[in-house]
Write a protein that holds these residues in place. Structure first.
Motif, short mmCIF file in Angstrom:
data_model
loop_
_atom_site.label_atom_id
_atom_site.label_comp_id
_atom_site.label_asym_id
_atom_site.label_seq_id
_atom_site.Cartn_x
_atom_site.Cartn_y
_atom_site.Cartn_z
N ASP A 83 0.84 -1.20 0.00
CA ASP A 83 0.00 0.00 0.00
C ASP A 83 0.87 1.25 0.00
O ASP A 83 0.54 2.25 -0.65
N ILE A 84 1.98 1.22 0.74
CA ILE A 84 2.90 2.36 0.76
C ILE A 84 3.49 2.57 -0.64
O ILE A 84 3.54 3.70 -1.15
N LEU A 85 3.92 1.49 -1.28
CA LEU A 85 4.47 1.59 -2.63
C LEU A 85 3.43 2.11 -3.61
O LEU A 85 3.73 2.92 -4.50
N ARG A 86 2.18 1.65 -3.45
CA ARG A 86 1.11 2.12 -4.34
C ARG A 86 0.89 3.62 -4.17
O ARG A 86 0.74 4.36 -5.15
N ASP A 87 0.87 4.09 -2.91
CA ASP A 87 0.67 5.52 -2.66
C ASP A 87 1.79 6.34 -3.27
O ASP A 87 1.55 7.40 -3.87
N GLU A 88 3.02 5.87 -3.13
CA GLU A 88 4.16 6.60 -3.70
C GLU A 88 4.08 6.62 -5.23
O GLU A 88 4.35 7.65 -5.86
N LEU A 89 3.68 5.50 -5.82
CA LEU A 89 3.56 5.43 -7.27
C LEU A 89 2.45 6.34 -7.78
O LEU A 89 2.58 6.98 -8.83
N GLU A 90 1.34 6.42 -7.02
CA GLU A 90 0.23 7.27 -7.46
C GLU A 90 0.62 8.74 -7.46
O GLU A 90 0.15 9.52 -8.31
N ILE A 91 1.48 9.15 -6.53
CA ILE A 91 1.97 10.54 -6.51
C ILE A 91 2.78 10.81 -7.78
O ILE A 91 2.62 11.85 -8.43
N ILE A 92 3.64 9.86 -8.13
CA ILE A 92 4.44 10.01 -9.35
C ILE A 92 3.54 10.04 -10.58
O ILE A 92 3.68 10.89 -11.47
N LEU A 93 2.58 9.12 -10.62
CA LEU A 93 1.67 9.03 -11.76
C LEU A 93 0.83 10.30 -11.89
O LEU A 93 0.59 10.79 -13.01
N LYS A 94 0.40 10.85 -10.76
CA LYS A 94 -0.38 12.09 -10.77
C LYS A 94 0.43 13.21 -11.43
O LYS A 94 -0.08 13.99 -12.26
N GLY A 95 1.72 13.29 -11.08
CA GLY A 95 2.57 14.31 -11.68
C GLY A 95 2.71 14.14 -13.18
O GLY A 95 2.66 15.11 -13.94
N VAL A 96 2.86 12.89 -13.61
CA VAL A 96 2.99 12.61 -15.05
C VAL A 96 1.73 13.00 -15.80
O VAL A 96 1.78 13.64 -16.85
N LEU A 97 0.56 12.63 -15.24
CA LEU A 97 -0.70 12.89 -15.93
C LEU A 97 -1.08 14.36 -15.95
O LEU A 97 -1.84 14.81 -16.82
N GLU A 98 -0.56 15.14 -14.98
CA GLU A 98 -0.92 16.56 -14.92
C GLU A 98 0.10 17.44 -15.64
O GLU A 98 -0.09 18.65 -15.73
N THR A 99 1.18 16.85 -16.15
CA THR A 99 2.19 17.63 -16.85
C THR A 99 1.83 17.72 -18.33
O THR A 99 1.75 16.69 -19.02
N PRO A 100 1.59 18.95 -18.86
CA PRO A 100 1.25 19.06 -20.28
C PRO A 100 2.44 18.67 -21.15
O PRO A 100 3.59 18.87 -20.78
N GLY A 101 2.14 18.09 -22.30
CA GLY A 101 3.20 17.71 -23.22
C GLY A 101 2.70 17.71 -24.65
O GLY A 101 1.88 16.87 -25.03
N SER A 102 3.16 18.66 -25.45
CA SER A 102 2.68 18.79 -26.83
C SER A 102 3.19 17.66 -27.71
O SER A 102 2.62 17.40 -28.77
N GLU A 103 4.26 16.99 -27.28
CA GLU A 103 4.84 15.92 -28.10
C GLU A 103 4.44 14.53 -27.60
O GLU A 103 5.04 13.54 -27.99
N ASP A 104 3.43 14.48 -26.76
CA ASP A 104 3.02 13.19 -26.20
C ASP A 104 2.55 12.23 -27.28
O ASP A 104 1.92 12.63 -28.28
N ARG A 105 2.83 10.96 -27.06
CA ARG A 105 2.28 9.93 -27.92
C ARG A 105 0.76 9.85 -27.70
O ARG A 105 0.25 10.29 -26.68
N GLU A 106 0.06 9.24 -28.65
CA GLU A 106 -1.39 9.19 -28.59
C GLU A 106 -1.88 8.51 -27.32
O GLU A 106 -2.85 8.96 -26.69
N ALA A 107 -1.21 7.43 -26.92
CA ALA A 107 -1.63 6.71 -25.71
C ALA A 107 -1.54 7.61 -24.48
O ALA A 107 -2.40 7.58 -23.60
N PHE A 108 -0.48 8.45 -24.41
CA PHE A 108 -0.32 9.38 -23.28
C PHE A 108 -1.44 10.41 -23.29
O PHE A 108 -2.00 10.77 -22.25
#
Length: 322
Positions: free
Chosen positions: A36-61
């Protein structure tokens, strides 16, 4: 670990006592472990990735970020409220406990095999009968259809029978069922009838308890060699006819979603033989409306966490009981 504990007296305390002494289960969780600790830490990282704009993102992103934004749009979710769930109920054939006119005489097209195949293929809900496709355990060069006992609304069969804390969870589960049914009736502008709702959902829980009782405990299912029973669909129909249940129709209903034709000569592997042997008597003991109530409840159960705040609040007491 807790080296002060005597392992021959309390091995769990010896192996895990140190963790128990240093950590408290958060109010928002029903469990807490290193994963659960690892999941919480990963979700913080994932949140940052998903909220960072990127004009060159691949379609899946881009698709992932669009999905994330839609889920984070709280006002939109609140505005839609129960509408997504009401649409699911309509597609699933209606929820008798939240209907004024559902009965089998007005549902001439209702059949268990068609309902189960719809739930499996459309909603990925394998209720009452778990049907899936996977590698053949005895021939890894091919895939094969597996028929098995289903999962349950609560995490394991133990919750349906044991007393103590299990009973507290079971009571919270029933109250959760009743609360959601009342909310849906209110949204559909159906007159309040608390006694009816409570009686109907108690019967649904009795039905699910019988299903749980028919399933084999996890500890009896470790040896997949013993579980493996290969047969044709024709033989499956002969051995487990379930009050006229048409296995070919059920399996074809699922497989038609990927344009695969099935006939009675198709081979399947049955893992849940003891369960299927008990299922016929259980289905004979309950009405079609109770079975439909249960099928739809399981659909609802999987979707409450994606609905508006009032639905999530109804879920809180049930989750806390764990």
């Amino acid at each position: 670990m807790d080296p002060t504990a005597e392992p021959c007296q309390n091995f769990y305390q010896y192996a895990c006592g140190g963790w128990l002494n240093r950590h408290v289960i958060p109010e928002t969780s029903s469990r807490y472990s290193i994963f659960d600790i690892l999941r919480d830490e990963l979700e913080i990282i994932l949140k940052g990735v998903l909220e960072t704009p990127g004009s060159e993102d691949r379609e899946a992103f881009r698709k992932a970020k669009t999905l994330y934004r839609s889920c984070m749009n709280e006002s939109f979710i609140e505005q839609r409220d129960s509408l997504p769930l009401l649409e699911v109920l309509r597609v699933a054939g209606g929820w008798p406990v939240a209907s004024t006119d559902w009965n089998i005489t007005k549902e001439p097209n209702w059949s268990l095999e068609e309902r189960l195949s719809l739930l499996n293929s459309r909603f990925n809900s394998r209720i009452l009968i778990d049907m899936s496709v996977w590698h053949d355990d005895q021939d890894s060069s091919r895939n094969i259809i597996y028929i098995d006992q289903p999962g349950l609304g609560m995490p394991s069969r133990d919750y349906y029978f044991n007393d103590g804390n299990y009973q507290r969870v079971r009571e919270a589960y029933l109250q959760y069922m009743i609360t959601i049914a009342k909310m849906i009736r209110e949204d559909l502008k159906i007159s309040k009838d608390n006694v009816l709702v409570e009686e109907e959902m108690k019967t649904v829980l009795e039905f699910e308890t019988d299903i749980a009782n028919a399933t084999a405990p996890v500890e009896e299912r470790h040896d997949v060699t013993l579980l493996y029973n290969k047969m044709t669909i024709a033989k499956l129909q002969e051995r487990f006819e379930l009050n006229g249940f048409n296995w070919t129709l059920f399996i074809q209903g699922v497989m038609s979603s990927v344009n695969i034709e099935i006939n009675s000569d198709e081979e399947v592997v049955v893992h849940g033989v003891p369960y299927l042997q008990e299922l016929k008597a259980i289905l004979s003991s309950y009405s079609a409306s109770t079975i439909q109530n249960y099928l739809v409840w399981r659909l609802v159960l999987d979707r409450v966490s994606g609905l508006s705040r009032r639905f999530k609040d109804a879920r809180v007491n049930y989750r806390k009981a764990f």
